[in-house]
Design a protein around this motif. Structure first.
Motif, PDB file in Angstrom:
ATOM      1  N   THR A 170      22.966  11.488   7.567  1.00 44.44           N
ATOM      2  CA  THR A 170      23.577  12.976   7.435  1.00 44.44           C
ATOM      3  C   THR A 170      22.827  13.907   5.970  1.00 44.44           C
ATOM      4  OG1 THR A 170      25.670  11.890   8.275  1.00 44.44           O
ATOM      5  CG2 THR A 170      25.898  14.041   7.873  1.00 44.44           C
ATOM      6  N   ILE A 171      21.396  13.577   6.291  1.00 45.29           N
ATOM      7  CA  ILE A 171      20.974  14.126   4.774  1.00 45.29           C
ATOM      8  C   ILE A 171      20.494  15.499   4.809  1.00 45.29           C
ATOM      9  CG2 ILE A 171      18.624  14.666   2.869  1.00 45.29           C
ATOM     10  CD1 ILE A 171      18.559  11.430   4.236  1.00 45.29           C
ATOM     11  N   THR A 172      21.569  16.553   3.889  1.00 43.55           N
ATOM     12  CA  THR A 172      20.751  17.913   3.960  1.00 43.55           C
ATOM     13  C   THR A 172      20.769  18.656   2.824  1.00 43.55           C
ATOM     14  OG1 THR A 172      23.193  17.829   2.397  1.00 43.55           O
ATOM     15  CG2 THR A 172      23.823  17.609   4.686  1.00 43.55           C
ATOM     16  N   GLY A 173      20.272  20.217   3.138  1.00 39.18           N
ATOM     17  CA  GLY A 173      19.231  21.095   2.615  1.00 39.18           C
ATOM     18  C   GLY A 173      17.901  20.692   2.654  1.00 39.18           C
ATOM     19  N   SER A 174      17.612  21.499   1.881  1.00 36.62           N
ATOM     20  CA  SER A 174      15.725  21.281   2.325  1.00 36.62           C
ATOM     21  C   SER A 174      15.144  20.468   2.073  1.00 36.62           C
ATOM     22  CB  SER A 174      14.979  22.862   1.703  1.00 36.62           C
ATOM     23  OG  SER A 174      16.043  23.891   1.975  1.00 36.62           O
ATOM     24  N   LEU A 175      13.869  20.018   2.831  1.00 38.56           N
ATOM     25  CA  LEU A 175      12.640  19.275   1.908  1.00 38.56           C
ATOM     26  C   LEU A 175      12.425  19.814   0.924  1.00 38.56           C
ATOM     27  CD1 LEU A 175      11.460  16.559   3.549  1.00 38.56           C
ATOM     28  CD2 LEU A 175       9.828  17.416   4.450  1.00 38.56           C
ATOM     29  N   PRO A 176      12.756  18.503  -0.346  1.00 38.03           N
ATOM     30  CA  PRO A 176      11.860  19.592  -1.890  1.00 38.03           C
ATOM     31  C   PRO A 176      10.581  19.143  -1.411  1.00 38.03           C
ATOM     32  CG  PRO A 176      12.618  17.067  -1.663  1.00 38.03           C
ATOM     33  CD  PRO A 176      12.923  17.235  -0.308  1.00 38.03           C
ATOM     34  N   SER A 177       9.787  20.043  -1.883  1.00 44.55           N
ATOM     35  CA  SER A 177       8.177  20.095  -2.566  1.00 44.55           C
ATOM     36  C   SER A 177       7.015  19.243  -2.676  1.00 44.55           C
ATOM     37  CB  SER A 177       7.632  22.138  -2.494  1.00 44.55           C
ATOM     38  OG  SER A 177       8.400  22.053  -4.040  1.00 44.55           O
ATOM     39  N   GLU A 178       8.150  18.724  -4.072  1.00 42.15           N
ATOM     40  CA  GLU A 178       7.644  16.755  -4.381  1.00 42.15           C
ATOM     41  C   GLU A 178       7.350  16.147  -3.540  1.00 42.15           C
ATOM     42  OE1 GLU A 178      10.063  20.155  -7.285  1.00 42.15           O
ATOM     43  OE2 GLU A 178      10.550  18.973  -4.977  1.00 42.15           O
ATOM     44  N   VAL A 179       7.156  16.580  -1.896  1.00 40.76           N
ATOM     45  CA  VAL A 179       7.236  15.107  -1.701  1.00 40.76           C
ATOM     46  C   VAL A 179       6.140  15.271  -1.454  1.00 40.76           C
ATOM     47  CG1 VAL A 179       7.187  16.801   1.011  1.00 40.76           C
ATOM     48  CG2 VAL A 179       7.721  14.338   1.168  1.00 40.76           C
ATOM     49  N   GLY A 180       5.256  16.520  -1.378  1.00 43.30           N
ATOM     50  CA  GLY A 180       3.949  16.940  -1.780  1.00 43.30           C
ATOM     51  C   GLY A 180       3.245  15.806  -2.653  1.00 43.30           C
ATOM     52  N   MET A 181       3.959  15.718  -3.857  1.00 42.53           N
ATOM     53  CA  MET A 181       2.813  14.308  -4.249  1.00 42.53           C
ATOM     54  C   MET A 181       2.725  13.053  -4.177  1.00 42.53           C
ATOM     55  SD  MET A 181       5.029  16.193  -7.357  1.00 42.53           S
ATOM     56  CE  MET A 181       4.832  15.675  -9.083  1.00 42.53           C
ATOM     57  N   LEU A 182       3.405  12.659  -2.631  1.00 34.67           N
ATOM     58  CA  LEU A 182       3.625  11.076  -2.112  1.00 34.67           C
ATOM     59  C   LEU A 182       1.860  10.859  -1.858  1.00 34.67           C
ATOM     60  CD1 LEU A 182       7.163  11.667  -0.718  1.00 34.67           C
ATOM     61  CD2 LEU A 182       6.614  10.716  -2.712  1.00 34.67           C
ATOM     62  N   SER A 183       0.873  10.998  -2.333  1.00 31.14           N
ATOM     63  CA  SER A 183      -0.692  11.240  -1.782  1.00 31.14           C
ATOM     64  C   SER A 183      -0.413  10.143  -1.384  1.00 31.14           C
ATOM     65  CB  SER A 183      -1.222  10.860  -2.902  1.00 31.14           C
ATOM     66  OG  SER A 183      -1.113  10.312  -3.698  1.00 31.14           O
ATOM     67  N   ASN A 184      -0.162   8.725  -1.843  1.00 34.67           N
ATOM     68  CA  ASN A 184       0.191   7.658  -0.484  1.00 34.67           C
ATOM     69  C   ASN A 184       0.692   7.677   1.066  1.00 34.67           C
ATOM     70  OD1 ASN A 184      -1.590   5.980  -2.075  1.00 34.67           O
ATOM     71  ND2 ASN A 184      -0.634   5.863  -3.820  1.00 34.67           N
ATOM     72  N   LEU A 185       2.286   8.563   1.373  1.00 33.58           N
ATOM     73  CA  LEU A 185       2.621   8.232   2.431  1.00 33.58           C
ATOM     74  C   LEU A 185       1.413   8.690   3.668  1.00 33.58           C
ATOM     75  CD1 LEU A 185       5.722   8.203   2.550  1.00 33.58           C
ATOM     76  CD2 LEU A 185       5.798  10.666   2.490  1.00 33.58           C
ATOM     77  N   GLN A 186       2.361   7.475   4.578  1.00 31.37           N
ATOM     78  CA  GLN A 186       2.238   7.524   5.673  1.00 31.37           C
ATOM     79  C   GLN A 186       2.488   7.630   7.311  1.00 31.37           C
ATOM     80  OE1 GLN A 186      -0.521   4.073   6.070  1.00 31.37           O
ATOM     81  NE2 GLN A 186      -1.434   4.222   4.432  1.00 31.37           N
ATOM     82  N   TYR A 187       3.612   7.439   6.198  1.00 30.68           N
ATOM     83  CA  TYR A 187       4.889   7.395   7.712  1.00 30.68           C
ATOM     84  C   TYR A 187       6.228   7.971   6.864  1.00 30.68           C
ATOM     85  CZ  TYR A 187       1.878   4.108  10.056  1.00 30.68           C
ATOM     86  OH  TYR A 187       0.791   2.922  10.621  1.00 30.68           O
ATOM     87  N   LEU A 188       6.221   9.342   7.351  1.00 30.72           N
ATOM     88  CA  LEU A 188       7.632  10.171   6.594  1.00 30.72           C
ATOM     89  C   LEU A 188       8.366  10.011   8.221  1.00 30.72           C
ATOM     90  CD1 LEU A 188       9.147  11.977   4.914  1.00 30.72           C
ATOM     91  CD2 LEU A 188       7.768  13.797   5.330  1.00 30.72           C
ATOM     92  N   TRP A 189       9.548   9.794   7.638  1.00 36.00           N
ATOM     93  CA  TRP A 189      10.577   9.587   8.807  1.00 36.00           C
ATOM     94  C   TRP A 189      12.056  10.492   8.642  1.00 36.00           C
ATOM     95  CZ3 TRP A 189      10.537   5.206  12.895  1.00 36.00           C
ATOM     96  CH2 TRP A 189       8.794   4.968  14.043  1.00 36.00           C
ATOM     97  N   LEU A 190      12.471  11.097   8.988  1.00 39.10           N
ATOM     98  CA  LEU A 190      14.172  11.921   8.093  1.00 39.10           C
ATOM     99  C   LEU A 190      13.842  12.041   9.820  1.00 39.10           C
ATOM    100  CD1 LEU A 190      12.038  13.466   4.881  1.00 39.10           C
ATOM    101  CD2 LEU A 190      13.888  11.709   5.433  1.00 39.10           C
ATOM    102  N   ASP A 191      13.917  12.203  10.698  1.00 37.70           N
ATOM    103  CA  ASP A 191      14.618  12.605  11.776  1.00 37.70           C
ATOM    104  C   ASP A 191      16.158  12.002  12.329  1.00 37.70           C
ATOM    105  OD1 ASP A 191      12.840  10.194  12.401  1.00 37.70           O
ATOM    106  OD2 ASP A 191      14.201   9.897  14.342  1.00 37.70           O
ATOM    107  N   ASP A 192      17.026  13.211  12.535  1.00 36.50           N
ATOM    108  CA  ASP A 192      17.952  12.897  12.289  1.00 36.50           C
ATOM    109  C   ASP A 192      19.308  13.020  11.899  1.00 36.50           C
ATOM    110  OD1 ASP A 192      18.818  12.451  15.863  1.00 36.50           O
ATOM    111  OD2 ASP A 192      17.194  11.062  15.552  1.00 36.50           O
ATOM    112  N   ASN A 193      19.195  13.992  11.434  1.00 36.42           N
ATOM    113  CA  ASN A 193      19.552  14.578   9.846  1.00 36.42           C
ATOM    114  C   ASN A 193      20.187  15.667  10.096  1.00 36.42           C
ATOM    115  OD1 ASN A 193      19.549  11.605   7.503  1.00 36.42           O
ATOM    116  ND2 ASN A 193      17.549  12.341   8.197  1.00 36.42           N
ATOM    117  N   ALA A 194      20.235  15.937   8.663  1.00 37.91           N
ATOM    118  CA  ALA A 194      20.934  17.958   8.910  1.00 37.91           C
ATOM    119  C   ALA A 194      20.109  18.967   8.314  1.00 37.91           C
ATOM    120  CB  ALA A 194      21.982  18.011   8.144  1.00 37.91           C
ATOM    121  N   ILE A 195      18.684  18.560   7.682  1.00 39.25           N
ATOM    122  CA  ILE A 195      17.860  18.689   6.517  1.00 39.25           C
ATOM    123  C   ILE A 195      17.590  20.414   7.475  1.00 39.25           C
ATOM    124  CG2 ILE A 195      15.238  18.904   6.156  1.00 39.25           C
ATOM    125  CD1 ILE A 195      15.541  15.506   6.768  1.00 39.25           C
TER     126      ILE A 195
END
Length: 143
Positions: A38-63
């Motif tokens: 039940t994660i809320t709020g906006s996706l922070p822009s700092e997520v763009g700093m995760l340069s090694n990220l291959q899989y980002l799964w945030l589905d089924d929340n309240a973003i």
């Protein structure tokens, strides 16, 4: 700080609140799975700093809020799953920079506006799910 963390699996829990901006300091993470919470709020822009990220799964929340343009900095990203949230605004043109992206699942949100032509630059894209949004206009001619 968990600077050596490579995978974070916290899906199917009862996590609440928003993602902290400190998430951007997880410099070695390649897999971030927080779906079915039940994660809320906006996706922070700092997520763009995760340069090694291959899989980002945030589905089924309240973003909520818009998808930050900094997502375009995730050059190693293969899968971006944010379906079943309340993401608004238009799809940022920076998604077209994600040349390694294979799965872009943003269905069941509140995304508005037209489909940016930059989406057609995603040469490795295999699956694009944008149904059940409020997208308008014509399809890009480049499709």
């Amino acid at each position: 700080m968990l600077s050596n963390l490579q995978s974070l699996y916290l899906h199917d829990n009862a996590i609440t609140g928003s993602l902290p901006i400190e998430i951007g300091s997880l410099s070695n993470i390649y897999e971030l799975r927080l779906e079915y919470n039940t994660i809320t709020g906006s996706l922070p822009s700092e997520v763009g700093m995760l340069s090694n990220l291959q899989y980002l799964w945030l589905d089924d929340n309240a973003i909520t809020g818009s998808l930050p343009s900094e997502v375009g900095s995730l050059s190693n990203l293969y899968e971006l799953r944010l379906e079943y949230n309340a993401i608004t605004s238009t799809l940022p043109t920076e998604v077209g920079i994600l040349s390694n992206l294979q799965y872009l699942w943003l269905h069941y949100n509140e995304i508005t506006g037209s489909l940016p032509s930059e989406v057609t630059m995603m040469s490795n894209l295999q699956s694009l799910y944008l149904h059940h949004n409020a997208i308008t206009g014509s399809l890009p001619t480049e499709i």
